[in-house]
Design a protein around this motif. Structure first.
Motif, PDB file in Angstrom:
ATOM      1  N   ASP A  91      -9.519   0.010 -16.504  1.00  0.00           N
ATOM      2  CA  ASP A  91      -9.646   0.353 -17.921  1.00  0.00           C
ATOM      3  C   ASP A  91     -10.732   1.401 -18.161  1.00  0.00           C
ATOM      4  O   ASP A  91     -10.521   2.350 -18.913  1.00  0.00           O
ATOM      5  CB  ASP A  91      -9.948  -0.932 -18.707  1.00  0.00           C
ATOM      6  CG  ASP A  91      -9.775  -0.738 -20.199  1.00  0.00           C
ATOM      7  OD1 ASP A  91      -8.879   0.059 -20.586  1.00  0.00           O
ATOM      8  OD2 ASP A  91     -10.525  -1.358 -20.978  1.00  0.00           O
ATOM      9  N   MET A  92     -11.878   1.254 -17.508  1.00  0.00           N
ATOM     10  CA  MET A  92     -12.989   2.185 -17.722  1.00  0.00           C
ATOM     11  C   MET A  92     -12.666   3.569 -17.146  1.00  0.00           C
ATOM     12  O   MET A  92     -12.900   4.580 -17.806  1.00  0.00           O
ATOM     13  CB  MET A  92     -14.261   1.616 -17.069  1.00  0.00           C
ATOM     14  CG  MET A  92     -15.483   2.421 -17.350  1.00  0.00           C
ATOM     15  SD  MET A  92     -15.827   2.394 -19.116  1.00  0.00           S
ATOM     16  CE  MET A  92     -17.382   3.178 -19.137  1.00  0.00           C
ATOM     17  N   SER A  93     -12.145   3.661 -15.939  1.00  0.00           N
ATOM     18  CA  SER A  93     -11.831   4.961 -15.338  1.00  0.00           C
ATOM     19  C   SER A  93     -10.688   5.639 -16.080  1.00  0.00           C
ATOM     20  O   SER A  93     -10.646   6.877 -16.166  1.00  0.00           O
ATOM     21  CB  SER A  93     -11.499   4.804 -13.856  1.00  0.00           C
ATOM     22  OG  SER A  93     -10.382   3.958 -13.690  1.00  0.00           O
ATOM     23  N   LEU A  94      -9.784   4.861 -16.651  1.00  0.00           N
ATOM     24  CA  LEU A  94      -8.692   5.441 -17.443  1.00  0.00           C
ATOM     25  C   LEU A  94      -9.236   6.101 -18.710  1.00  0.00           C
ATOM     26  O   LEU A  94      -8.813   7.207 -19.070  1.00  0.00           O
ATOM     27  CB  LEU A  94      -7.671   4.355 -17.801  1.00  0.00           C
ATOM     28  CG  LEU A  94      -6.386   4.814 -18.466  1.00  0.00           C
ATOM     29  CD1 LEU A  94      -5.586   5.682 -17.503  1.00  0.00           C
ATOM     30  CD2 LEU A  94      -5.560   3.628 -18.910  1.00  0.00           C
ATOM     31  N   LYS A  95     -10.213   5.440 -19.357  1.00  0.00           N
ATOM     32  CA  LYS A  95     -10.833   6.032 -20.551  1.00  0.00           C
ATOM     33  C   LYS A  95     -11.566   7.331 -20.208  1.00  0.00           C
ATOM     34  O   LYS A  95     -11.475   8.324 -20.936  1.00  0.00           O
ATOM     35  CB  LYS A  95     -11.831   5.050 -21.177  1.00  0.00           C
ATOM     36  CG  LYS A  95     -11.214   3.957 -21.982  1.00  0.00           C
ATOM     37  CD  LYS A  95     -12.305   3.103 -22.614  1.00  0.00           C
ATOM     38  CE  LYS A  95     -11.720   1.999 -23.449  1.00  0.00           C
ATOM     39  NZ  LYS A  95     -12.766   1.148 -24.061  1.00  0.00           N
ATOM     40  N   VAL A  96     -12.273   7.304 -19.082  1.00  0.00           N
ATOM     41  CA  VAL A  96     -13.037   8.490 -18.680  1.00  0.00           C
ATOM     42  C   VAL A  96     -12.084   9.639 -18.376  1.00  0.00           C
ATOM     43  O   VAL A  96     -12.301  10.780 -18.808  1.00  0.00           O
ATOM     44  CB  VAL A  96     -13.935   8.163 -17.462  1.00  0.00           C
ATOM     45  CG1 VAL A  96     -14.527   9.437 -16.866  1.00  0.00           C
ATOM     46  CG2 VAL A  96     -15.044   7.206 -17.864  1.00  0.00           C
ATOM     47  N   LEU A  97     -11.019   9.390 -17.622  1.00  0.00           N
ATOM     48  CA  LEU A  97     -10.061  10.443 -17.285  1.00  0.00           C
ATOM     49  C   LEU A  97      -9.356  10.987 -18.528  1.00  0.00           C
ATOM     50  O   LEU A  97      -9.096  12.188 -18.613  1.00  0.00           O
ATOM     51  CB  LEU A  97      -9.029   9.945 -16.278  1.00  0.00           C
ATOM     52  CG  LEU A  97      -9.497   9.788 -14.829  1.00  0.00           C
ATOM     53  CD1 LEU A  97      -8.370   9.251 -13.960  1.00  0.00           C
ATOM     54  CD2 LEU A  97     -10.003  11.095 -14.276  1.00  0.00           C
ATOM     55  N   LYS A  98      -9.057  10.105 -19.485  1.00  0.00           N
ATOM     56  CA  LYS A  98      -8.405  10.567 -20.713  1.00  0.00           C
ATOM     57  C   LYS A  98      -9.350  11.387 -21.591  1.00  0.00           C
ATOM     58  O   LYS A  98      -8.886  12.178 -22.415  1.00  0.00           O
ATOM     59  CB  LYS A  98      -7.850   9.381 -21.511  1.00  0.00           C
ATOM     60  CG  LYS A  98      -6.588   8.818 -20.915  1.00  0.00           C
ATOM     61  CD  LYS A  98      -5.987   7.747 -21.795  1.00  0.00           C
ATOM     62  CE  LYS A  98      -4.683   7.249 -21.200  1.00  0.00           C
ATOM     63  NZ  LYS A  98      -4.074   6.228 -22.036  1.00  0.00           N
ATOM     64  N   MET A  99     -10.663  11.235 -21.425  1.00  0.00           N
ATOM     65  CA  MET A  99     -11.607  12.062 -22.171  1.00  0.00           C
ATOM     66  C   MET A  99     -11.930  13.355 -21.424  1.00  0.00           C
ATOM     67  O   MET A  99     -12.028  14.414 -22.031  1.00  0.00           O
ATOM     68  CB  MET A  99     -12.909  11.291 -22.426  1.00  0.00           C
ATOM     69  CG  MET A  99     -12.793  10.227 -23.483  1.00  0.00           C
ATOM     70  SD  MET A  99     -14.362   9.486 -24.001  1.00  0.00           S
ATOM     71  CE  MET A  99     -15.334   9.396 -22.551  1.00  0.00           C
ATOM     72  N   VAL A 100     -12.093  13.285 -20.121  1.00  0.00           N
ATOM     73  CA  VAL A 100     -12.506  14.441 -19.336  1.00  0.00           C
ATOM     74  C   VAL A 100     -11.350  15.427 -19.160  1.00  0.00           C
ATOM     75  O   VAL A 100     -11.559  16.648 -19.205  1.00  0.00           O
ATOM     76  CB  VAL A 100     -13.069  13.980 -17.965  1.00  0.00           C
ATOM     77  CG1 VAL A 100     -13.302  15.150 -17.037  1.00  0.00           C
ATOM     78  CG2 VAL A 100     -14.341  13.187 -18.162  1.00  0.00           C
ATOM     79  N   GLY A 101     -10.126  14.948 -18.980  1.00  0.00           N
ATOM     80  CA  GLY A 101      -8.970  15.817 -18.764  1.00  0.00           C
ATOM     81  C   GLY A 101      -8.761  16.819 -19.893  1.00  0.00           C
ATOM     82  O   GLY A 101      -8.725  18.038 -19.647  1.00  0.00           O
TER      83      GLY A 101
END
Length: 145
Positions: A91-101
């Motif tokens: 869940d945490m890495s998915l949020k980060v990737l969806k913000m950074v991408g």
């Protein structure tokens, strides 16, 4: 006694300082103007007489580098965004990737567009420079007769 000597020195130096500032207008015209704007203009402009022809790589190097870096960042953002939506991550890495991408997408697109807009500006400046050199040569031809 020290104050009187200091006062005498300042009184003698005062008329000399006034004489330096009260020069004739003709002598002021002979001195070159060194204002901030003229220094900025002269440092950035190239002399027509000393300018050597530049290759296309020297002229378009900066926009090409900006476009290349922008394209790489854009592709990196596309890859990160695709990975965020296709991989099953925490869940945490998915949020980060969806913000950074999308951040990389927008940054890369902005740099790519800046480079693409920079190229026509350089072309226009080169045409203006050629016209300026032509008119200066024409002017010097007629004035030196």
């Amino acid at each position: 006694m020290g104050a009187q000597a200091l006062e005498a020195v300042t009184m003698e130096a005062l008329p000399k300082a006034l004489e330096v500032e009260e020069k004739s207008p003709e002598s002021k015209d002979l001195l070159p103007s060194q204002t901030a704007s003229s220094l900025c203009i002269s440092s950035r402009s190239e002399s027509v007489w000393t300018a050597t022809p530049r290759s296309n790589w020297e002229i378009y190097r900066k926009p090409v580098i900006i476009m290349s870096v922008g394209g790489a960042i854009l592709l990196f953002g596309v890859v990160i965004t695709c990975l965020a939506y296709t991989l099953n991550l925490g869940d945490m890495s998915l949020k980060v990737l969806k913000m950074v991408g999308p951040a990389f997408l927008s940054l890369g697109l902005m740099m790519l567009v800046c480079g693409l807009v920079w190229v026509p500006i350089i072309k226009k400046k080169q045409k203006q420079k050629q016209k300026s050199v032509f008119f200066q040569n024409l002017k010097s031809f007629f004035l030196n007769r």
